[in-house]
Design an enzyme around this catalytic site. Structure first.
Site, mmCIF file in Angstrom:
data_model
loop_
_atom_site.group_PDB
_atom_site.id
_atom_site.type_symbol
_atom_site.label_atom_id
_atom_site.label_comp_id
_atom_site.label_asym_id
_atom_site.label_seq_id
_atom_site.Cartn_x
_atom_site.Cartn_y
_atom_site.Cartn_z
ATOM 1 N N GLY A 87 45.832 35.011 37.449
ATOM 2 C CA GLY A 87 45.998 33.592 37.157
ATOM 3 C C GLY A 87 44.806 32.809 37.675
ATOM 4 O O GLY A 87 43.720 33.352 37.862
ATOM 5 N N ARG A 88 45.021 31.538 37.940
ATOM 6 C CA ARG A 88 43.911 30.703 38.390
ATOM 7 C C ARG A 88 43.721 30.714 39.897
ATOM 8 O O ARG A 88 42.672 30.283 40.398
ATOM 9 C CB ARG A 88 44.109 29.274 37.882
ATOM 10 C CG ARG A 88 43.939 29.226 36.373
ATOM 11 C CD ARG A 88 43.777 27.859 35.762
ATOM 12 N NE ARG A 88 44.040 26.731 36.589
ATOM 13 C CZ ARG A 88 45.026 25.861 36.402
ATOM 14 N NH1 ARG A 88 45.859 26.015 35.399
ATOM 15 N NH2 ARG A 88 45.181 24.837 37.197
ATOM 16 N N GLU A 91 40.468 32.122 41.558
ATOM 17 C CA GLU A 91 39.287 31.287 41.345
ATOM 18 C C GLU A 91 38.973 30.427 42.566
ATOM 19 O O GLU A 91 37.822 30.286 42.956
ATOM 20 C CB GLU A 91 39.534 30.413 40.114
ATOM 21 C CG GLU A 91 38.434 29.462 39.758
ATOM 22 C CD GLU A 91 38.814 28.642 38.539
ATOM 23 O OE1 GLU A 91 38.503 29.090 37.418
ATOM 24 O OE2 GLU A 91 39.446 27.581 38.708
ATOM 25 N N CYS A 117 44.473 41.245 36.314
ATOM 26 C CA CYS A 117 44.019 40.100 35.536
ATOM 27 C C CYS A 117 42.788 39.437 36.159
ATOM 28 O O CYS A 117 41.736 40.033 36.240
ATOM 29 C CB CYS A 117 45.180 39.127 35.347
ATOM 30 S SG CYS A 117 44.964 37.970 33.990
ATOM 31 N N HIS A 118 42.908 38.200 36.641
ATOM 32 C CA HIS A 118 41.797 37.487 37.271
ATOM 33 C C HIS A 118 41.680 37.800 38.767
ATOM 34 O O HIS A 118 40.756 37.323 39.419
ATOM 35 C CB HIS A 118 41.957 35.977 37.083
ATOM 36 C CG HIS A 118 41.675 35.519 35.681
ATOM 37 N ND1 HIS A 118 42.586 35.666 34.669
ATOM 38 C CD2 HIS A 118 40.581 34.934 35.137
ATOM 39 C CE1 HIS A 118 42.069 35.179 33.548
ATOM 40 N NE2 HIS A 118 40.855 34.736 33.803
ATOM 41 N N TYR A 137 41.126 41.087 33.459
ATOM 42 C CA TYR A 137 41.168 40.314 32.228
ATOM 43 C C TYR A 137 39.756 40.338 31.639
ATOM 44 O O TYR A 137 38.778 40.207 32.382
ATOM 45 C CB TYR A 137 41.650 38.885 32.499
ATOM 46 C CG TYR A 137 41.932 38.149 31.224
ATOM 47 C CD1 TYR A 137 43.036 38.493 30.447
ATOM 48 C CD2 TYR A 137 41.080 37.158 30.763
ATOM 49 C CE1 TYR A 137 43.285 37.858 29.245
ATOM 50 C CE2 TYR A 137 41.321 36.509 29.574
ATOM 51 C CZ TYR A 137 42.426 36.864 28.813
ATOM 52 O OH TYR A 137 42.672 36.233 27.618
#
Length: 185
Positions: A87-88, A91, A117-118, A137
């Site tokens: 997800g975010r 980040e 994923c991320h 991802y």
């Protein structure tokens, strides 16, 4: 059974946070979910990412996920393994020096780590992907390569293991990712 640390944060991908958290506990493992700047009982907001035929995933509001441990109180040495959802959240988590040091400590100690994923954005920022085969991802491919890893394209429902690192591209990979991760625990 193993004691697993989950580093999560606001706008983590809902399934990638909830499903492994619950599945690992259902299999008898202890999972402490933490977020920098938050304490046990606080929540993080999640986001649901889906694949609906667009050029990238779509994002919808998810659930509020209650943390069960306090980031400031934990010691990585007390854990057998690390799980990083996507997800975010990765980040911004990768900008936190304490998170980076914690992630590195699992690799230095040669403990199992799983990320989806991320999540490998955080691994890339921690400088632990050199020489590793990594799935993530697809949008994370440049970061994996810049961090010295080999990006491996797999189907969305597949995962790969390289040594004690298990990675996958997105939440459809949960069965493969969790099976491979639990085999290392």
């Amino acid at each position: 059974m193993s004691k697993i640390l989950m580093i999560t944060g606001d706008f983590v991908e809902d399934y990638e946070n909830m499903v492994p958290y619950q599945a690992l506990m259902a299999c008898g493992h202890t999972v402490d979910a933490v977020c920098p700047g938050k304490k046990a009982g606080d929540t993080v907001k999640t986001a649901i990412h889906d694949f609906e035929g667009d050029q990238t995933y779509t994002e919808k509001p998810g659930h509020n996920f209650a943390l069960n441990a306090t980031f400031a109180d934990i010691n990585a040495d007390d854990y057998d393994a690390l799980y990083i959802p996507g997800g975010r959240a990765p980040e911004y988590l990768r900008l936190n020096d304490a998170v980076i040091e914690m992630v590195r400590s699992f690799f230095v100690a040669d403990k199992p780590v799983s990320s989806i994923c991320h999540g490998p954005q955080l691994l890339a920022a921690a400088g632990v992907l050199e020489g590793k085969r990594v799935s993530a991802y697809p949008a994370c491919e440049p970061e994996v390569k810049l961090a010295g890893g080999t990006y491996v394209t797999v189907e969305m429902d597949e995962a790969i293991t390289d040594g004690k690192l298990v990675t996958g591209p997105a939440w459809p990979a949960h069965p493969a990712l969790l099976s491979q991760f639990m085999a290392l625990l």
